[in-house]
Design an enzyme around this catalytic site. Sequence first.
Site, PDB file in Angstrom:
ATOM      1  N   GLU A  65      -0.685  -1.889   5.203  1.00 22.00           N
ATOM      2  CA  GLU A  65       0.221  -1.866   6.358  1.00 22.00           C
ATOM      3  C   GLU A  65       0.176  -0.529   7.078  1.00 22.00           C
ATOM      4  OE1 GLU A  65       3.499  -1.114   8.864  1.00 22.00           O
ATOM      5  OE2 GLU A  65       3.290  -0.077   6.945  1.00 22.00           O
TER       6      GLU A  65
ATOM      7  N   ASP B 243       0.798  -1.216   0.000  1.00 21.89           N
ATOM      8  CA  ASP B 243       0.000   0.000   0.000  1.00 21.89           C
ATOM      9  C   ASP B 243       0.834   1.272   0.000  1.00 21.89           C
ATOM     10  OD1 ASP B 243       0.711  -0.896   2.612  1.00 21.89           O
ATOM     11  OD2 ASP B 243      -0.670   0.547   3.496  1.00 21.89           O
TER      12      ASP B 243
END
Length: 395
Positions: A142, A85
């Site tokens: 994350e 991400d």
Amino acid sequence: MPSRPMPAEIETHLAEALPRLVELRQDLHRNPEIGFKEVRTAGIVAERLRELGLEVSEGIGGTGVVGTLRSGTGNRVIGFRADMDALAMQEATGLPHASEIANMMHGCGHDGHTTMLLGAAEMLARNPVFSGTIHFIFQPAEEGLGGAPAMMRDGLFERFPVDAVYGLHNKPNLPEGSFNVAIGAMLAAADTFTVAFGGQGGHGGSGAHLSIDPTLAAAQFVTNLQAIVGRNVSPFDQGVISVGHISGGNYDAPNVIPSRVVVRGTVRSFSPATRDLLERRLNQVARAAADAFGTTLDVTYERLFPSLHNPPEATGRIVSALRDRFGAERVDDKATPGTGAEDFAYMLEQSTGCFFFLGAGNGPALHSDRYDFNDNILADGVRYWVTIAQEELAA
């Protein structure tokens, strides 16, 4: 000096693949996706893993992907994890491959982490220098959204059981191509608090004495928070409490006492006992401030990431393997623990393994709008994963 060189066939293959890996990394950087929305990224990952002949499972924990590679007769199973991400922030690098999506950028290097793990999958699929099974785990979200526990709730380790799991993160301002780890506590537990003081608003000039002023309670709370660590946490332990947001009233009405003030912040710790203590004392300090000024009180305390601890045996084994491959001078196993957080810690709560930093050289810090992953360390990231595969799954 290194005593265990990388297999020649992998070095040859890696030299050929490196321009493609740089191109992929910069493509991911141009097209960032934030947590649980990594649809394009996950699709690229799944497609490339299938092209390599891996068994691929998608949609784990939302947009997570797992690729499974087997070789030889070994029955040991390990997991390699990378995060996918980006961050919700506007990039200011001005680079040719800068983000093309407004208010999104890869400001933490997850584009590089994904690329390095895909590179390792390619090297090991084409050159199977191990005997056993590797699950390549590409994790969403994350950056504070809990992608690791989401994958685990979706049966990650039940569907893909491992004997050990490993992680890697780039780190600016460590020497380029160096490896850095702390045995034991390495990264902190991260919690978030929201404290709301409620009162009775009024005229700040003529009616202050008729109000119940939540700004006073908030001010005392913020001040007294800073005594918790200094007077409750042992000097041989660590803790941090920081306020990052205060809101109340209207900017255009400075003569009005607000009826509500909200204080938000972060709490960091390493030991479970200290984490419990900080939460308990924060609640007590908030209660005392509310009682002192007669306000109402609403406290929300959210535990986000646990502390990341590297188990001594597994970490020591990988330290030795990396020193054999890269040389002792490039591997530091006495890193100072940091109060950053990483949700890979959830995985290490369920399995042994370890988490390393890979030095990215001098440059802007992680989460800076001028940060960019250093493509010069892509090859060493791939070598890291290959080294662990050879160490843990000796052919």
